[in-house]
Design an enzyme around this catalytic site. Structure first.
Site, PDB file in Angstrom:
ATOM      1  N   LEU A 496       0.820  -1.216   0.000  1.00 52.76           N
ATOM      2  CA  LEU A 496       0.000   0.000   0.000  1.00 52.76           C
ATOM      3  C   LEU A 496       0.848   1.257   0.000  1.00 52.76           C
ATOM      4  CD1 LEU A 496      -2.671  -1.042   2.658  1.00 52.76           C
ATOM      5  CD2 LEU A 496      -2.956  -0.983   0.178  1.00 52.76           C
ATOM      6  N   GLY A 497       2.048   1.176   0.537  1.00 53.61           N
ATOM      7  CA  GLY A 497       2.901   2.355   0.618  1.00 53.61           C
ATOM      8  C   GLY A 497       4.117   2.073   1.472  1.00 53.61           C
ATOM      9  N   GLY A 500       7.732   5.757   7.229  1.00 51.98           N
ATOM     10  CA  GLY A 500       9.050   6.087   7.747  1.00 51.98           C
ATOM     11  C   GLY A 500       9.748   4.917   8.396  1.00 51.98           C
ATOM     12  N   PHE A 501       8.983   3.896   8.865  1.00 52.84           N
ATOM     13  CA  PHE A 501       9.579   2.760   9.558  1.00 52.84           C
ATOM     14  C   PHE A 501       9.430   1.465   8.787  1.00 52.84           C
ATOM     15  CE2 PHE A 501       8.590   5.566  13.242  1.00 52.84           C
ATOM     16  CZ  PHE A 501       9.902   5.855  13.549  1.00 52.84           C
ATOM     17  N   GLY A 502       8.944   1.534   7.546  1.00 52.20           N
ATOM     18  CA  GLY A 502       8.837   0.320   6.767  1.00 52.20           C
ATOM     19  C   GLY A 502       7.603   0.286   5.889  1.00 52.20           C
ATOM     20  N   VAL A 504       3.914  -0.958   4.168  1.00 56.40           N
ATOM     21  CA  VAL A 504       2.585  -1.325   4.632  1.00 56.40           C
ATOM     22  C   VAL A 504       1.908  -2.141   3.541  1.00 56.40           C
ATOM     23  CG1 VAL A 504       0.355  -0.498   5.469  1.00 56.40           C
ATOM     24  CG2 VAL A 504       2.432   0.792   5.994  1.00 56.40           C
ATOM     25  N   LYS A 518       1.586  -3.261   8.886  1.00 51.88           N
ATOM     26  CA  LYS A 518       2.770  -2.400   8.927  1.00 51.88           C
ATOM     27  C   LYS A 518       3.956  -3.270   9.346  1.00 51.88           C
ATOM     28  CE  LYS A 518       4.610   1.617  11.419  1.00 51.88           C
ATOM     29  NZ  LYS A 518       4.289   2.657  12.409  1.00 51.88           N
ATOM     30  N   ASP A 615       3.415  13.739  15.226  1.00 53.39           N
ATOM     31  CA  ASP A 615       3.635  13.568  13.785  1.00 53.39           C
ATOM     32  C   ASP A 615       2.316  13.701  13.014  1.00 53.39           C
ATOM     33  OD1 ASP A 615       5.273  13.291  11.599  1.00 53.39           O
ATOM     34  OD2 ASP A 615       5.331  11.102  11.660  1.00 53.39           O
TER      35      ASP A 615
END
Length: 806
Positions: A496-497, A500-502, A504, A518, A615
């Protein structure tokens, strides 16, 4: 004389060239046009479509539908509501993409149907219901491409669905004419608002004016029958006359500020109002304040519920706007109960939660376990099933002598119903006894297990490490093999995208439930501490504007979070994309703004763990199938106690959304989130990114651009061109004002989120903003590349997981 004659000849030639003059038929094909003076007439002769000039508007011409044989108040639908044609040159036709378009003398498009599909053999027909439909007729079979019933103006006709198409996000609601001479939408609107428990709400601008309370507020009488449709595809109401001879409609009337169900009296040749809403002063929204019960037969009508007292009362003065408070305050630690109140209109459902599978006893238990839950009731009285619970103060109660619903309101133990308190005490005793027994059994079993176990030292260490990782997460754990299978081994087709941490991924669990997975990359800055932080935080949160965490997976170095799947992706997917931004008209954007604000208010003030998100940005706001916003990504969130702010050497978040004091000095507080919300608010209004937008001549970013327009007296120039026609200017102006207050240079000058929610929902005068912070485009501070994270390929922003303040 010669010029006038020449203009006349040109108009005649244009009409001969562009149109086939129609009158009396009910269909237009792709080879035909409808000019001013021609009409379409439904086959039964009841409805007519053509051009008209309302009231005393003079030469202003509109395309509309009206009752053909009724002489007064007969217009039921208008196409070009805010864009009149100033002469009789209007032409309605089907263009080469199969869309229905309205052209003026210069052949410019004044209005269009904007069907998402392209028809091969299109035709337009005015049906006997008054519905104008665009169809694609293939092999004699018509396929619906567009219909006027999906875009009502001020009238709800029989057979017209009123409410939501959940598959497309379409909201069919009414908006009153601005005046008898101007069909452009005024500030009075009426529609279904999809909270946990749906409400039918009338608004004046953004302010709630009146609400029915539930589906039971809809009229079913000797003239009409109303049906509610509720499933995964739609959430709406539809009604029909009980006899075909009855001509009726519901019209939203700005003059009376009411939704009026009217019926045509042929004998008197006039419309008769047989029901209206609001019907009395007790229908005025929140007239008696929190926990105030409006009883229309009493003088005064406002009464405090039993066990409550007026909050504010001075000598010879009663202030019902403050509502009522409990005689005895709640104490969640010592225990509370519930008191049953009968025959009430249920409270405002904005902060409600629904579960269709629970019974009333389970509903009570669910409410009791959450100290923010203030009331509960049965979802469906007829079938005695389902659960509705309310969080926060109960607003807009009304007493019905012969109808209404039972509502169980949270009270102190002293004020609770006797049986309720007794049952509560027994339940607590039973739970304590059961817990004690389980503790004893657990100690015996674990002791025995450890003593008898022949695991090697290495095996025991692995066991302890896994136990330490999994403790306190309070969530279902998924096996790695289950998640791997659900995502087709993390196939690129399921991606899906990239966060910042990996990455999805979209997944489908064995029971068919769609989820978003995620998967933390091994090189990400989020280790087991940040991972457990996100899990522990979001597992304890429950709000309709926060994304729901379903579970997690920890196996070896693999760490994954399993969320509810959001079919409409993130907000930046729409507002920053030229092809999709037109799908978010102003009403949807304002709905999203208010939802984000309520979600942040919950985090800052109402959740069990008071939380600073750190964030907030467009890519971290997800949209469900109803276009409701849900705040996501809590990996950087921090809990806080009563301190006003804190300081860190580890600045995290996204450059362009950070508050000045945070980006420069590492100081953060709830006002840091307020600053980020202000940026996001300005982005939603303008359709432009703060970071990436700059004015060449002045080297300013979006904040600076908005501030310059505000100072020069042209703030409305900030509005995204795609929503200018659909927006309420006073509402947008208020949002710009609130946005500028949120991005003030100093945190003390920014409002709290509770003030933001109040400002967005009221018409009170606001303080003038000072010059905001971060007005100018500056070079991003130098960052260690090891701690720089690319947010996503679609947003191309930078997430800072480590930045030493200077």
């Amino acid at each position: 004389m010669g010029i006038r004659f020449l203009k006349f000849i040109i108009i005649i030639l244009l009409q001969l060239f562009f149109s086939s003059f129609l009158y009396g038929t009910d269909i237009i094909t792709s080879s035909q046009n409808l000019s001013d003076g021609g009409t379409l007439v439904s086959s039964d002769g009841n409805f007519e479509l053509g051009f008209f000039s309302p009231g005393s508007s003079g030469k202003s011409r509109y395309l509309g539908i009206w009752y053909r044989n009724i002489p007064v108040q007969n217009v039921v639908w208008v196409a070009n509501r805010c864009n009149p044609i100033n002469d009789s040159s209007g032409v309605l036709m089907i263009n080469n993409t199969g869309n229905l378009v309205l052209l003026n003398q210069s052949r410019s498009v004044v209005w269009a149907s904007n069907s998402k599909k392209e028809a091969q053999n299109p035709e337009v027909q005015l049906l006997d219901s008054g519905n104008l439909v665009l169809q694609d007729r293939i092999a004699g079979k018509p396929t619906l491409m567009w219909q006027s019933f999906d875009y009502p103006t001020d009238s709800w006709l029989p057979g017209m669905k009123f409410g939501w198409d959940l598959s497309t996000g379409l909201n069919r609601r009414l908006s009153a004419w601005n005046s008898p001479d101007d069909p452009c939408p005024g500030d009075l609107t009426y529609g279904i608002e999809l909270y946990g428990f749906p409400d039918l709400v009338m608004r004046k601008g953004s302010r709630k004016y009146s609400r029915t309370g539930s589906w039971k507020g809809i009229v079913t009488n000797q003239f009409i029958t109303t049906t509610a449709i509720s499933n995964e595809q739609e959430f709406c109401l539809i009604y029909y006359p009980k006899t075909k001879s009855v001509i009726t409609r519901l019209v939203l009337n700005k003059t009376s500020s009411k939704a009026e169900h009217i019926i045509w009296n042929e004998e008197g040749r006039t419309w008769t109002v047989y029901s209206q809403f609001p019907s009395d002063d007790c229908d005025n929204y929140g007239s008696c304040g929190a926990y105030g019960n409006c009883v229309n037969t009493e003088i005064p009508p406002c009464q405090c519920l039993k066990g409550f007292k007026l909050k504010s009362q001075e000598l010879n003065s009663v202030d019902w706007s403050q509502g009522c408070v409990r005689n005895n305050s709640l104490d969640c630690q010592k225990g509370n109960g519930f008191k049953k109140f009968g025959r009430l209109k249920v409270p405002d459902a904005e902060h409600s939660w629904v579960n269709e599978g629970m019974n009333l006893h389970e509903c009570r238990a669910k409410c009791l376990e959450n100290c923010s839950c203030m009331a509960y009731t049965t979802l469906d009285i007829k079938e005695d099933r389902g659960c509705v619970i309310w969080f926060g103060d109960l607003i807009d109660l009304k007493f019905f002598p012969s109808a209404g619903q039972d509502l169980y309101i949270r009270m102190s133990a002293a004020d609770s119903d006797h049986e309720e308190t007794k049952g509560n005490t027994k339940m607590k005793a039973a739970l304590i006894t059961a817990a004690a027994i389980l503790v004893v059994i657990s100690v015996v079993v674990i002791t025995y297990y450890i003593r008898k176990s022949h695991r090697s030292v290495e095996e025991r260490e692995i066991f302890r490490r896994n136990e330490r990782q999994n403790e306190d997460l309070e969530l279902p754990f998924f096996e790695f093999v289950v998640i791997s299978k659900a995502t087709n081994d993390f196939s690129s087709n399921k991606k899906l995208g990239e966060g910042g941490f990996g990455p999805v991924y979209k997944g489908t669990l064995p029971d068919g439930k769609e989820v978003a997975v995620k998967r933390l990359s091994r090189s990400s800055g989020q280790g087991i501490v940040e991972f457990k932080n996100e899990v522990a935080l979001i597992a304890k949160l429950q709000h309709r504007n926060l994304v729901k965490l379903l579970g997690c997976c920890i196996q070896g170095e693999e760490k994954m979070l399993i969320y509810e799947y959001m079919p409409n992706k993130s907000l930046d997917h729409f507002i920053f994309d030229d092809t999709r931004r037109n799908l978010l008209d102003w009403s949807r954007r304002f709905h999203i703004i208010c939802g984000i604000a309520r979600g942040l208010l919950y985090l800052h003030q109402d959740s069990r763990l008071r939380i600073i998100h750190r964030d907030i940005k467009a890519s971290n706001v997800l949209l469900d199938n109803e276009m409701n916003p849900k705040i996501s990504d809590f990996g950087l969130a921090r809990t806080f106690a009563e301190q006003s702010d804190a300081k860190t050497n580890r600045v995290v978040g996204t450059y362009g959304y950070m508050a000045p004091e945070y980006a420069i000095n590492g100081q953060f507080s709830v006002k840091s989130d307020v600053f980020s919300f202000g940026i996001l608010l300005l982005e939603i209004i303008s359709g432009k990114k703060n970071r990436g937008f700059y004015h060449l001549s002045q080297n300013i970013n979006l904040i600076g651009h908005a501030w310059r327009l505000w100072k020069e007296g042209h703030p409305l120039e900030l509005i995204d061109s795609f929503v200018k026609e659909s927006c309420t200017l006073s509402e947008v102006l208020r949002c710009i004002h609130v946005g500028l207050l949120c991005v003030q240079q100093h945190s003390k000058d920014r409002p709290s989120m509770s003030s933001v929610v109040l400002m967005l929902g009221s018409e009170n005068k606001l303080v003038q903003p000072k010059e905001p912070g971060f007005l100018f485009v500056e070079k991003c501070p130098e960052i260690d590349p090891l701690f720089t994270k690319v947010e996503s390929s679609s947003t191309n922003e930078i997430s800072l997981s480590m930045l030493e303040p200077r």
